[in-house]
Design a protein around this motif. Structure first.
Motif, mmCIF file in Angstrom:
data_model
loop_
_atom_site.group_PDB
_atom_site.id
_atom_site.type_symbol
_atom_site.label_atom_id
_atom_site.label_comp_id
_atom_site.label_asym_id
_atom_site.label_seq_id
_atom_site.Cartn_x
_atom_site.Cartn_y
_atom_site.Cartn_z
ATOM 1 N N PHE A 1 15.871 25.330 -30.601
ATOM 2 C CA PHE A 1 16.642 24.084 -30.489
ATOM 3 C C PHE A 1 15.803 22.938 -31.031
ATOM 4 O O PHE A 1 14.587 22.881 -30.822
ATOM 5 C CB PHE A 1 17.002 23.793 -29.026
ATOM 6 N N ALA A 2 16.444 22.027 -31.720
ATOM 7 C CA ALA A 2 15.795 20.784 -32.132
ATOM 8 C C ALA A 2 16.872 19.721 -32.292
ATOM 9 O O ALA A 2 17.914 19.969 -32.910
ATOM 10 C CB ALA A 2 15.025 20.950 -33.444
ATOM 11 N N SER A 3 16.624 18.563 -31.712
ATOM 12 C CA SER A 3 17.568 17.458 -31.852
ATOM 13 C C SER A 3 16.824 16.139 -31.770
ATOM 14 O O SER A 3 16.099 15.886 -30.808
ATOM 15 C CB SER A 3 18.654 17.502 -30.772
ATOM 16 N N TYR A 4 17.019 15.330 -32.811
ATOM 17 C CA TYR A 4 16.517 13.962 -32.810
ATOM 18 C C TYR A 4 17.721 13.049 -32.621
ATOM 19 O O TYR A 4 18.636 13.022 -33.442
ATOM 20 C CB TYR A 4 15.825 13.646 -34.143
ATOM 21 N N GLY A 5 17.733 12.331 -31.503
ATOM 22 C CA GLY A 5 18.873 11.490 -31.162
ATOM 23 C C GLY A 5 18.900 11.265 -29.666
ATOM 24 O O GLY A 5 17.941 10.738 -29.089
ATOM 25 N N THR A 6 19.967 11.717 -29.033
ATOM 26 C CA THR A 6 20.091 11.571 -27.574
ATOM 27 C C THR A 6 20.376 12.926 -26.925
ATOM 28 O O THR A 6 21.399 13.101 -26.253
ATOM 29 C CB THR A 6 21.202 10.566 -27.218
ATOM 30 N N PRO A 7 19.494 13.912 -27.137
ATOM 31 C CA PRO A 7 19.720 15.229 -26.533
ATOM 32 C C PRO A 7 19.660 15.154 -25.013
ATOM 33 O O PRO A 7 19.071 14.222 -24.446
ATOM 34 C CB PRO A 7 18.587 16.077 -27.104
ATOM 35 N N THR A 8 20.246 16.143 -24.377
ATOM 36 C CA THR A 8 20.295 16.183 -22.913
ATOM 37 C C THR A 8 19.810 17.543 -22.429
ATOM 38 O O THR A 8 19.563 18.454 -23.199
ATOM 39 C CB THR A 8 21.723 15.934 -22.415
ATOM 40 N N GLY A 9 19.701 17.673 -21.098
ATOM 41 C CA GLY A 9 19.342 18.942 -20.487
ATOM 42 C C GLY A 9 17.851 19.120 -20.318
ATOM 43 O O GLY A 9 17.051 18.218 -20.570
ATOM 44 N N SER A 10 17.474 20.299 -19.872
ATOM 45 C CA SER A 10 16.077 20.646 -19.642
ATOM 46 C C SER A 10 15.732 21.895 -20.430
ATOM 47 O O SER A 10 16.610 22.550 -21.003
ATOM 48 C CB SER A 10 15.817 20.860 -18.150
ATOM 49 N N CYS A 11 14.441 22.236 -20.459
ATOM 50 C CA CYS A 11 13.969 23.351 -21.266
ATOM 51 C C CYS A 11 14.747 24.624 -20.948
ATOM 52 O O CYS A 11 14.882 25.019 -19.782
ATOM 53 C CB CYS A 11 12.474 23.565 -21.011
#
Length: 333
Positions: free
Chosen positions: A180-190
């Motif tokens: 997983f990779a997201s630059y922005g406003t990702p949510t959640g936990s590992c």
């Protein structure tokens, strides 16, 4: 933010992080055009939504602690940047006061209680900062938190403008998958990250190009690398990766750390003071190396939202901080 939900007050600290790049841009212009000019930042604080509406609900008392903690965090971040003067807004504010025929005047911005004149947590945090830190104090490089946990897969989270480093523990191992990779406003936990409403569509491809097949890599979380998927929004980079064998860890600097700390020594170099800020609406504990018995603590915390801070001596290296608490720990350097 939500006016009455203490959990939403944690956003105050993200707003500070988002403000720092603007300060740096102003400093860059100053350095280029008038290097001897000092920087004064005024009217700093929080205004909750609907503040001047008579129908807006009153916020809980812990709000004062959250707003005070935000100012202490801002003080530390801007001290490191070399900003000379900060001005906090404002001393007096109040809700609708029918008995005096007064309409609301930004009650969430007040530093004193509008019924008795006592200082609230915003006032006491400011006083604690003034009493303990002086111009000319030396700033000590201070870290909070710890290196990422070794596991496989492993995760890392950083705030915009900070680097994130991914590393496989075994020298012979390589990063073989970006889960997983997201630059922005990702949510959640590992293990359960999700893309948020703001996401750079090229996030995974960029991280894969930088890291796949390598034992370790570093990625800068910024718009020159990823583009800007949402202007005027505080962005983060979340990554979940996998190593070919063994485990890995991610390290970086991000606003997801629940605590902030910054240490200073006075002019003599003999005395050290550590500013510690709890950025969460839940209690946190900090370990201060070599504090031990005798370190003196001044703390603004929720049991006294209106009133002076508590003071006590530490009996171990562990400092317990209630929600949005601000503490200054004094000890020998």
């Amino acid at each position: 933010h939500n006016r009455t939900d203490p959990a939403s007050y944690e956003e105050f600290f993200d707003r500070v992080d988002g403000f720092i790049p603007s300060v740096k841009a102003a400093q860059s212009a100053r350095d280029r055009l008038s290097p001897n000019t000092k920087i004064d930042l005024d009217e700093l604080g929080v205004i909750l939504p609907g503040d001047n509406s008579p129908n807006s609900p009153m916020f809980p008392l812990v709000y004062w602690n959250a707003a005070g903690a935000m100012y202490a965090y801002l003080f530390g971040k801007l001290a490191v940047e070399g900003v000379e003067i900060l001005g906090e807004s404002q001393l007096v504010g109040y809700p609708e006061l029918p008995q005096y025929n007064l309409a609301p005047q930004y009650p969430s911005v007040a530093m004193v209680n509008w019924t008795n004149g006592y200082g609230n947590a915003r006032y006491w945090v400011l006083k604690v900062l003034l009493d303990n830190f002086q111009p000319g104090d030396n700033i000590i490089k201070t870290s909070v938190g710890k290196a990422g946990t070794v596991q496989n897969p492993f995760c890392g989270e950083v705030l915009n403008l900070a680097p994130i480093s991914l590393e496989c523990i075994s020298p012979s191992a390589t990063i073989d998958k970006i889960i997983f990779a997201s630059y922005g406003t990702p949510t959640g936990s590992c293990g359960s990250y999700a893309v948020g409403s703001c996401n750079a569509a090229n996030s995974t491809a960029i991280v894969e190009k930088a890291c796949l097949g390598k034992n370790n890599c570093t990625i800068e979380a910024n718009t020159p690398v990823f583009g800007d998927p949402c202007r005027n929004v505080v962005k983060h980079l979340f990554v979940e990766a996998h190593c070919s064998t063994g485990g890995g860890q991610a390290t970086g600097v991000g606003s997801n750390e629940p605590l902030y700390a910054l240490a200073f020594t006075d002019h003599s170099g003999q005395n050290r003071r550590v500013l510690v800020v709890n950025k969460r609406h839940t209690a946190q504990s900090a370990v201060l190396e070599n504090a031990g018995q005798g370190a003196r603590v001044v703390m603004v915390e929720e049991s006294r939202p209106v009133g002076p801070p508590i003071t006590f001596n530490m009996t171990s290296d562990v400092l317990d901080l209630p929600p949005f608490a601000v503490a200054v720990v004094s000890m020998a350097a």
